[in-house]
Write an enzyme that holds these catalytic residues in place. Sequence first.
Site, mmCIF file in Angstrom:
data_model
loop_
_atom_site.group_PDB
_atom_site.id
_atom_site.type_symbol
_atom_site.label_atom_id
_atom_site.label_comp_id
_atom_site.label_asym_id
_atom_site.label_seq_id
_atom_site.Cartn_x
_atom_site.Cartn_y
_atom_site.Cartn_z
ATOM 1 N N CYS A 91 0.811 -1.220 0.000
ATOM 2 C CA CYS A 91 0.000 0.000 0.000
ATOM 3 C C CYS A 91 0.848 1.276 0.000
ATOM 4 O O CYS A 91 0.349 2.351 -0.327
ATOM 5 C CB CYS A 91 -0.934 0.017 1.206
ATOM 6 S SG CYS A 91 -2.084 -1.365 1.272
ATOM 7 N N HIS A 355 -9.218 3.476 -1.209
ATOM 8 C CA HIS A 355 -7.780 3.188 -1.136
ATOM 9 C C HIS A 355 -7.351 2.436 -2.397
ATOM 10 O O HIS A 355 -7.382 1.212 -2.431
ATOM 11 C CB HIS A 355 -7.516 2.355 0.120
ATOM 12 C CG HIS A 355 -6.106 1.912 0.294
ATOM 13 N ND1 HIS A 355 -5.020 2.606 -0.189
ATOM 14 C CD2 HIS A 355 -5.594 0.813 0.930
ATOM 15 C CE1 HIS A 355 -3.900 1.964 0.134
ATOM 16 N NE2 HIS A 355 -4.230 0.879 0.800
ATOM 17 N N CYS A 385 0.618 2.738 6.033
ATOM 18 C CA CYS A 385 1.108 1.422 6.432
ATOM 19 C C CYS A 385 0.776 0.423 5.338
ATOM 20 O O CYS A 385 -0.072 0.677 4.481
ATOM 21 C CB CYS A 385 0.502 0.988 7.758
ATOM 22 S SG CYS A 385 -1.297 0.872 7.763
#
Length: 399
Positions: A91, A355, A385
């Site tokens: 990510c 996201h 994170c």
Amino acid sequence: MNDAYIVDAVRIPRAKAKKDGAYASLRPVDLLLPLFQALTQRNEFDSAEVEDILLGCSTQSGEQGANLGKIASLYAGWSNEVSGVTLNRFCCSGLDAINLAASKVMAGMESLVVAGGIEQITRVPMFADNGAWYSDPKVIEATRFMHMGLSADLIAVQEGYEREALDELSIRSHQRAEEATIKGYFLGSMVPVNNQDGAAILSYDNAVRGDLSRESLAALPPAFESFVEDGQRVVEQVYPNAQLAARHSAGNAPAFVDGASLVLLASKTRCQALGLRPRARVRHFANASDEPVKMLTGHIRATEKLLKATGLRPADINLWEVNESFAASVLKYQQQFDIPTEHLNVNGSAIALGHPLGATGGNLLATLLDELERRDLPRGIVAICGGAGVGVATLIERI
């Protein structure tokens, strides 16, 4: 060491990742094309001046394979002379790409670089690359892999975050994102993806639901309850006294969306030579990793590393963009640095806006820079994170 200036940051509207979604008929290169074109048009330079492209992408297979960073620039009509690379830090990929691009400028090795990220989850779903971490039983056992949703549940249990607190963060994210959308706070960086007729396919981030209620969120079942028993066996290997429980639902987890983002970085001399107007500088960045079962706390360690290196205190940071990788990870980060709620994710974040994995770093940096300018504030941090415990943090300062 040279300053790495942020000249521009652009992104496309984030679209719900689903079979009939806004971008479902498009390829990843189609999502990146308008961003490459926008950078040269908005800043009036020849693409041949760019020395490298660094593109973050978490799932590099199928249409997102074959070094998309290079191929997408060719597809967009950029000069053959521009090189490109695609990288993966889960990510954190997009933010890491921006940091590595900044480091090239800081070191004096290159002076005009583009970085950002892409993820079209509709066409290339998470785990489509069949990576050993989550597909090979021997590797799964050796690395203690479990779903990151369970890692978020573990944080919630250890820190005492009840379902109500997780849902409250979700509601705030959606309400802030809706307000920012209505007031046009995202428009400065947003570039539409147009259809063949030249009309925008989507003009806003369409996962936002400002009308969510506490009652509707509370009614959602725990998302990972069926995995708790298996997860408990993994957790006990590291945290013998921890009792895993399902806390997160689909309503306080990050929304799956398709997205893309690009950032233009340059040295002072190249800005002067090309007439580019720097908006901010990348002052410092850091990456780190934490224990991989808990997983979603690596950005805390990266931020601690960054603050120690710069001598800054959390109170010195005006705005924080912390990716909402499940509600508990944000609450833990906020608690760690004692961040006032009015300084954190002021325009919502991934639970509401979505996201898009590799694209998230550029999305958050663009939002942060626009908001710092709107409020006339000097300094902000982006933190993300990622899988297996990795984390990245970036500090930017306005010029």
